[in-house]
Scaffold this active site. Structure first.
Site, short mmCIF file in Angstrom:
data_model
loop_
_atom_site.label_atom_id
_atom_site.label_comp_id
_atom_site.label_asym_id
_atom_site.label_seq_id
_atom_site.Cartn_x
_atom_site.Cartn_y
_atom_site.Cartn_z
N GLU A 1 -5.87 4.82 6.53
CA GLU A 1 -6.08 4.26 5.11
C GLU A 1 -6.79 4.87 4.81
O GLU A 1 -8.48 5.03 4.68
CB GLU A 1 -6.20 2.64 5.22
CG GLU A 1 -6.46 2.32 3.87
CD GLU A 1 -6.11 0.20 4.39
OE1 GLU A 1 -5.98 -0.15 3.15
OE2 GLU A 1 -6.32 0.25 5.06
N CYS B 1 -1.92 -1.18 6.41
CA CYS B 1 -2.97 -1.47 7.09
C CYS B 1 -2.87 -3.31 6.96
O CYS B 1 -1.64 -3.77 8.27
CB CYS B 1 -4.27 -2.09 6.19
SG CYS B 1 -5.77 -2.25 7.65
N LYS C 1 0.26 -0.12 -2.06
CA LYS C 1 -0.01 -1.00 -0.10
C LYS C 1 0.55 -2.60 -1.58
O LYS C 1 0.33 -2.81 -2.12
CB LYS C 1 -1.11 -1.32 0.14
CG LYS C 1 -1.28 -2.31 1.15
CD LYS C 1 -3.19 -2.23 0.73
CE LYS C 1 -3.67 -2.99 2.07
NZ LYS C 1 -5.42 -2.81 2.56
#
Length: 252
Positions: A39, A138, A104
């Site tokens: 990331e 993540c 995300k």
């Protein structure tokens, strides 16, 4: 398909140096069909300073590298979209330089990411060499409903800056996502330190039974390589078809 996960020590805000580090690891890895980066691999996890992290350079490099190596490259970077909104954007770049991206969805509120970035709304599956990859980033790892396999993918890619203090969670959830979804899970985490956290990697490729096909050894920069087999995955799914009994639901 040969996958190379690049576990990097990201230097804060130093895009050119981070690109050079990735290139060194690619040379160590040798030829692969897919390279997976962590990331915000080019800048570090700029949760509260997107202005400092946004640059066209990382994506340009990913496109150029994918073309030159005739491979796919994926990883997330901070971007400002066409509407001027900041996104933590996970790119999957194809060998011809075209790309797909996933924004995300689960922003890390504990670290203030939600105050500076807008969350994504779309689930993104990319097909490459007949393997279907679900893109995740993540903190998404903690939310199994968002990644539930509805028969639309074969592997999940998690790119992360996951801290050492919660390393046990990272290791357990990667395996849980693989087993409950009967898929490969590819986890790319960073090592090193930034102003707030220490990172110890734990990058791995997990099979549908929850076993590590390959995993990082220690907490140094390194390459984790593995071959993922769609034939083996399909054989296991047919032999033990637990996904046929999954609950039906819709995420809104």
């Amino acid at each position: 398909m040969k996958v190379a996960v690049l576990q990097t020590d990201i230097m804060w805000g130093r895009v050119d140096d981070n690109i050079s580090a990735v290139e060194r690891l690619m040379s160590v890895a040798g030829a692969a069909e897919l390279y997976v980066l962590p990331e915000m691999w080019a800048t570090g996890f700029a949760a509260t300073s997107p202005d400092e992290a946004c640059s066209d350079v990382p994506l340009d490099w990913m496109i150029r590298t994918a073309r030159e190596r005739f491979c796919a490259v994926c990883g997330s970077v901070a971007v400002r979209d066409d509407g001027g909104i900041f996104r933590n954007r996970h790119y999957f770049v194809m060998p011809d330089g075209s790309y797909h991206y996933y924004d995300k969805r689960h922003l890390f509120t504990y670290g203030g990411e939600d105050r500076h970035y807008a969350r994504g709304e779309d689930r993104v599956v990319v097909e490459y060499k007949n393997v279907r990859f679900l893109l995740q980033t993540c903190y998404d790892l903690r939310f199994p409903v968002w990644s539930r396999n509805t028969g639309d993918y074969d592997a999940i890619i998690y790119v992360a800056n996951w801290p050492e203090s919660r390393q046990n969670v990272w290791q357990i959830l990667l395996r849980a996502r693989a087993m409950e979804n009967q898929c490969y899970v590819i986890g790319a985490n960073r090592v090193g330190r930034d102003a707030l956290c220490l990172y110890k990697g734990g990058s791995a490729v997990i099979d549908a039974k929850g076993y590590a096909v390959a995993g990082a050894v220690g907490s140094d920069e390194q390459v984790v390589t593995a071959d993922i087999s769609l034939d083996d995955l399909c054989t296991f799914r047919k032999k033990f078809p637990v996904l046929n009994d999954r609950d039906a639901f819709e995420v809104k």
